[in-house]
Design an enzyme around this catalytic site. Structure first.
Site, PDB file in Angstrom:
ATOM      1  N   SER A  95       0.849  -1.180   0.000  1.00  0.00           N
ATOM      2  CA  SER A  95       0.000   0.000   0.000  1.00  0.00           C
ATOM      3  C   SER A  95       0.887   1.233   0.000  1.00  0.00           C
ATOM      4  CB  SER A  95      -0.912   0.011   1.231  1.00  0.00           C
ATOM      5  OG  SER A  95      -1.766   1.138   1.222  1.00  0.00           O
ATOM      6  N   HIS A 109      -2.449   7.267  -4.702  1.00  0.00           N
ATOM      7  CA  HIS A 109      -2.566   6.130  -3.796  1.00  0.00           C
ATOM      8  C   HIS A 109      -2.681   4.869  -4.627  1.00  0.00           C
ATOM      9  CE1 HIS A 109      -5.543   3.175  -2.140  1.00  0.00           C
ATOM     10  NE2 HIS A 109      -4.640   3.135  -1.188  1.00  0.00           N
ATOM     11  N   ASN A 111      -2.753   0.298  -4.059  1.00  0.00           N
ATOM     12  CA  ASN A 111      -2.781  -0.809  -3.116  1.00  0.00           C
ATOM     13  C   ASN A 111      -3.108  -2.092  -3.862  1.00  0.00           C
ATOM     14  OD1 ASN A 111      -5.113  -2.389  -1.221  1.00  0.00           O
ATOM     15  ND2 ASN A 111      -3.113  -2.012  -0.286  1.00  0.00           N
ATOM     16  N   HIS A 148      -6.410   7.506 -16.491  1.00  0.00           N
ATOM     17  CA  HIS A 148      -7.486   6.554 -16.758  1.00  0.00           C
ATOM     18  C   HIS A 148      -7.214   5.699 -18.001  1.00  0.00           C
ATOM     19  CE1 HIS A 148     -10.601   7.299 -13.714  1.00  0.00           C
ATOM     20  NE2 HIS A 148     -10.056   8.500 -13.628  1.00  0.00           N
ATOM     21  N   GLY A 261      -5.605  -5.667  15.321  1.00  0.00           N
ATOM     22  CA  GLY A 261      -4.687  -5.833  16.441  1.00  0.00           C
ATOM     23  C   GLY A 261      -3.310  -6.316  16.045  1.00  0.00           C
ATOM     24  N   ARG A 264       0.617  -2.282  12.447  1.00  0.00           N
ATOM     25  CA  ARG A 264       1.600  -1.414  13.096  1.00  0.00           C
ATOM     26  C   ARG A 264       1.159   0.024  12.869  1.00  0.00           C
ATOM     27  NH1 ARG A 264       6.632   0.847  11.111  1.00  0.00           N
ATOM     28  NH2 ARG A 264       8.158   1.128  12.790  1.00  0.00           N
TER      29      ARG A 264
END
Length: 304
Positions: A95, A109, A111, A148, A261, A264
């Site tokens: 990412s 951006h 990912n 695009h 959980g 990081r």
């Protein structure tokens, strides 16, 4: 079939993609390189975070690889698949978010990620997701068309409707409901993809990942040396606030990292820009280039 899934091949590709993107972005910046920060947990996996800051072209950027796992899926991952609640998982992905210094260069951006969930009594479930989107502060038709067209070309080998479907999904996903406006000019977004089997989906992941630099670097080269002043910088910082709002309220990857959980926090929040502002009840003056961003670019258009 599950036996055809090659998690190691995905990991090898993602690490090579991270290396290639960092190398080419550092080359175009010419001043700053990427600081590498390897991290791991005794339980939960780890990753490699690479960050560039205070560069000549890029004010801040992060390209993060992670391979995390856990014994219990977070709520964000089971909302659409409640039968997987309580199952274990692995998630691998790259990412990145790049915040340029010059307001005429858009933020970008990208990912790509692979996810597999396992639970006793049911077949393992896997999928891929990802995409990329562009967030300009000052609009240029040429840049939007190029972005695009590149995305459409990457999708073309996989079917005539793929680009249109994932472009529409991107327009709908990167939308700030509380502001009633898109985050930028879109691109591609897809998730939960496993149709056609692992080989086909992995090939599509590579096509998207490999096309990011082709989509972004020509725009950076065209705009990085354009002159700008305090007005443009203030508007860039104001619009960056929308980026922060989206990532903290809606972004699936951010929410997964915070809720699982095993993420990081420094890597999860690397997407946030270094300087941002919120001005109370701001509206750009009619007829300005700032107003034109809203009227001409922050709306779905057929750029390809």
């Amino acid at each position: 079939m599950h036996s055809a899934i090659d998690t190691q091949a995905v990991k090898t590709y993602l690490l090579s993609l991270q290396e290639r993107i960092c190398r080419e972005l550092a080359e175009i910046d010419g001043k700053a390189g990427f600081h590498s920060d390897s991290w791991d947990r005794e339980q939960g996996g780890g990753g490699l975070t690479r960050v560039i800051s205070d560069g000549a072209v890029f004010e801040k950027g992060g390209v993060n690889f992670s391979h995390v796992f856990g014994q219990r899926l977070p709520a964000s991952a089971t909302a659409a698949r409640p039968d997987l609640a309580g199952g274990s998982f692995q998630a691998l992905g790259v990412s990145l978010v790049i915040h340029p210094r010059n307001p005429y260069v858009p933020t970008s951006h990208a990912n790509v990620r692979f996810f597999i969930a396992e639970k006793p009594g049911i077949e393992p479930v896997w999928w891929i997701g990802g995409g990329y989107d562009l967030t300009p502060y000052y609009g240029f038709d040429e840049d939007c068309h190029h972005w695009h067209h590149t995305a459409k070309a990457a999708c073309a080998p996989f079917g005539p409707a793929v680009y249109a479907d994932y472009k529409k999904w991107c327009d709908e996903y990167f939308y700030l409901k509380h502001r009633n406006e898109p985050r930028g000019v879109g691109g591609l977004f897809f998730d939960d993809l496993n149709a056609g089997g692992f080989d086909r989906c992995f090939s599509f992941m590579r096509a998207v990942g490999d096309s990011y630099l082709d989509a972004y670097l020509p725009i950076v080269r065209r705009r990085k040396a354009l002159p700008y002043g305090e007005r443009e910088k203030r508007f860039q910082q104001y619009r960056r606030g929308r980026y922060v709002e989206f990532n903290l309220v809606y972004d699936r990857g951010t929410l997964f990292g915070l809720q699982s959980g095993v993420g990081r926090i420094e890597s999860i929040l690397m997407s946030l820009p270094p300087e941002v502002r919120w001005d109370y009840d701001y509206h750009p003056a009619p007829g300005t280039e700032e107003a034109r961003l809203y009227s001409d670019y922050l709306r779905p258009r057929d750029w390809a």
